[in-house]
Design a protein around this motif. Sequence first.
Motif, PDB file in Angstrom:
ATOM      1  N   UNK A   1     109.939   2.684 -10.290  1.00 44.34           N
ATOM      2  CA  UNK A   1     109.509   2.383 -11.803  1.00 44.34           C
ATOM      3  C   UNK A   1     108.161   1.799 -11.760  1.00 44.34           C
ATOM      4  N   UNK A   2     107.070   2.171 -12.417  1.00 49.72           N
ATOM      5  CA  UNK A   2     105.831   1.637 -12.539  1.00 49.72           C
ATOM      6  C   UNK A   2     106.100   0.270 -13.102  1.00 49.72           C
ATOM      7  N   UNK A   3     105.662  -0.714 -12.525  1.00 55.54           N
ATOM      8  CA  UNK A   3     105.763  -2.132 -12.877  1.00 55.54           C
ATOM      9  C   UNK A   3     104.771  -2.128 -14.030  1.00 55.54           C
ATOM     10  N   UNK A   4     104.810  -2.221 -15.027  1.00 54.28           N
ATOM     11  CA  UNK A   4     103.832  -2.480 -16.100  1.00 54.28           C
ATOM     12  C   UNK A   4     103.363  -3.991 -16.243  1.00 54.28           C
ATOM     13  N   UNK A   5     102.265  -4.454 -15.794  1.00 57.55           N
ATOM     14  CA  UNK A   5     101.911  -5.567 -15.838  1.00 57.55           C
ATOM     15  C   UNK A   5     101.177  -5.966 -17.202  1.00 57.55           C
ATOM     16  N   UNK A   6     100.750  -4.930 -18.009  1.00 59.56           N
ATOM     17  CA  UNK A   6     100.198  -5.085 -19.370  1.00 59.56           C
ATOM     18  C   UNK A   6     100.548  -3.866 -20.224  1.00 59.56           C
ATOM     19  N   UNK A   7     100.290  -4.056 -21.487  1.00 56.99           N
ATOM     20  CA  UNK A   7     100.530  -2.893 -22.548  1.00 56.99           C
ATOM     21  C   UNK A   7      99.643  -1.821 -22.100  1.00 56.99           C
ATOM     22  N   UNK A   8      98.441  -2.214 -21.692  1.00 53.81           N
ATOM     23  CA  UNK A   8      97.648  -1.017 -21.588  1.00 53.81           C
ATOM     24  C   UNK A   8      98.032  -0.289 -20.305  1.00 53.81           C
ATOM     25  N   UNK A   9      98.529  -0.810 -19.213  1.00 51.11           N
ATOM     26  CA  UNK A   9      99.124   0.049 -18.085  1.00 51.11           C
ATOM     27  C   UNK A   9     100.227   0.740 -18.546  1.00 51.11           C
ATOM     28  N   UNK A  10     100.986   0.448 -19.484  1.00 51.91           N
ATOM     29  CA  UNK A  10     101.996   1.346 -19.851  1.00 51.91           C
ATOM     30  C   UNK A  10     101.498   2.583 -20.682  1.00 51.91           C
ATOM     31  N   UNK A  11     100.529   2.068 -21.714  1.00 55.64           N
ATOM     32  CA  UNK A  11      99.715   3.138 -22.404  1.00 55.64           C
ATOM     33  C   UNK A  11      99.145   4.236 -21.606  1.00 55.64           C
ATOM     34  N   UNK A  12      98.399   3.887 -20.660  1.00 57.32           N
ATOM     35  CA  UNK A  12      97.867   4.564 -19.605  1.00 57.32           C
ATOM     36  C   UNK A  12      98.975   5.814 -19.087  1.00 57.32           C
ATOM     37  N   UNK A  13     100.029   4.923 -18.570  1.00 49.64           N
ATOM     38  CA  UNK A  13     100.928   6.024 -18.034  1.00 49.64           C
ATOM     39  C   UNK A  13     101.658   6.857 -18.887  1.00 49.64           C
ATOM     40  N   UNK A  14     101.997   6.337 -20.120  1.00 50.33           N
ATOM     41  CA  UNK A  14     102.642   7.310 -21.192  1.00 50.33           C
ATOM     42  C   UNK A  14     101.573   8.306 -21.476  1.00 50.33           C
ATOM     43  N   UNK A  15     100.321   8.033 -21.626  1.00 51.69           N
ATOM     44  CA  UNK A  15      99.051   8.977 -21.949  1.00 51.69           C
ATOM     45  C   UNK A  15      99.286   9.972 -21.061  1.00 51.69           C
ATOM     46  N   UNK A  16      99.480   9.709 -19.772  1.00 48.65           N
ATOM     47  CA  UNK A  16      99.476  10.815 -18.610  1.00 48.65           C
ATOM     48  C   UNK A  16     100.660  11.579 -18.660  1.00 48.65           C
ATOM     49  N   UNK A  17     101.820  11.016 -19.014  1.00 48.66           N
ATOM     50  CA  UNK A  17     103.120  11.730 -19.259  1.00 48.66           C
ATOM     51  C   UNK A  17     103.063  12.627 -20.523  1.00 48.66           C
ATOM     52  N   UNK A  18     102.359  12.246 -21.533  1.00 49.26           N
ATOM     53  CA  UNK A  18     102.202  13.110 -23.012  1.00 49.26           C
ATOM     54  C   UNK A  18     101.165  14.130 -22.596  1.00 49.26           C
ATOM     55  N   UNK A  19     100.012  14.125 -21.781  1.00 54.88           N
ATOM     56  CA  UNK A  19      99.102  15.043 -21.656  1.00 54.88           C
ATOM     57  C   UNK A  19     100.015  16.137 -20.655  1.00 54.88           C
ATOM     58  N   UNK A  20     101.044  15.710 -19.857  1.00 51.34           N
ATOM     59  CA  UNK A  20     101.802  16.828 -18.817  1.00 51.34           C
ATOM     60  C   UNK A  20     102.789  17.557 -19.610  1.00 51.34           C
ATOM     61  N   UNK A  21     102.937  17.084 -21.024  1.00 51.07           N
ATOM     62  CA  UNK A  21     104.040  17.573 -21.697  1.00 51.07           C
ATOM     63  C   UNK A  21     103.451  18.047 -23.181  1.00 51.07           C
ATOM     64  N   UNK A  22     102.249  18.530 -23.110  1.00 52.80           N
ATOM     65  CA  UNK A  22     101.645  19.350 -24.278  1.00 52.80           C
ATOM     66  C   UNK A  22     102.644  20.429 -24.763  1.00 52.80           C
ATOM     67  N   UNK A  23     102.701  20.500 -26.121  1.00 55.71           N
ATOM     68  CA  UNK A  23     103.607  21.399 -26.602  1.00 55.71           C
ATOM     69  C   UNK A  23     104.825  21.425 -26.507  1.00 55.71           C
TER      70      UNK A  23
END
Length: 170
Positions: A1-23
């Motif tokens: 699991x990605x150890x999120x040290x901050x909310x920003x870290x979680x947002x960046x990881x989630x943004x990569x997930x969302x880009x990978x699942x467009x549509x």
Amino acid sequence: MVAFRSFRGMRETLAADLRANRGDPKSRVVLIGFRICQYLIRDRAHPRRRSYPAVAMYRFATEFILGIELRPKTRVGPGLTIFHGTGLVVNDRALIGTGVVLRNGVVIGHKRPEQHAPFLRDFVDIGTTALIVGAVTIGRGASVGAGAVVVRDVREGDTVVGNPARSVNP
């Protein structure tokens, strides 16, 4: 699991997930819930109690309604792609790298409870209904064909098919 040290870290990881699942709204909803639960849990070994309601709702929605078993304790790098996730089962001890692609019916697990689960390195592509079992490592950039049964390590960049899985690269 990605150890999120901050909310920003979680947002960046989630943004990569969302880009990978467009549509693909289903995969996006699953990954949003997954990353939020991971953020709330913080420590895999000692999850925070305030995460329990969110984890319970996430697991109910994904496992019982959507048919996807991807638990928040699973260690998953950013950019996970889930195609038609129905029937997807990932052991929560599995390690999944960055940019991995999982399709419907994929099972990633261990042979026995005391055994380690698979490790999928970065940019691995897993075909529909593939089964990856045991303490195996799937090398970076490797592909596992549809319906393959992987019980041994797969080399970096290799493509395997069949039961048991065998290389099709020269």
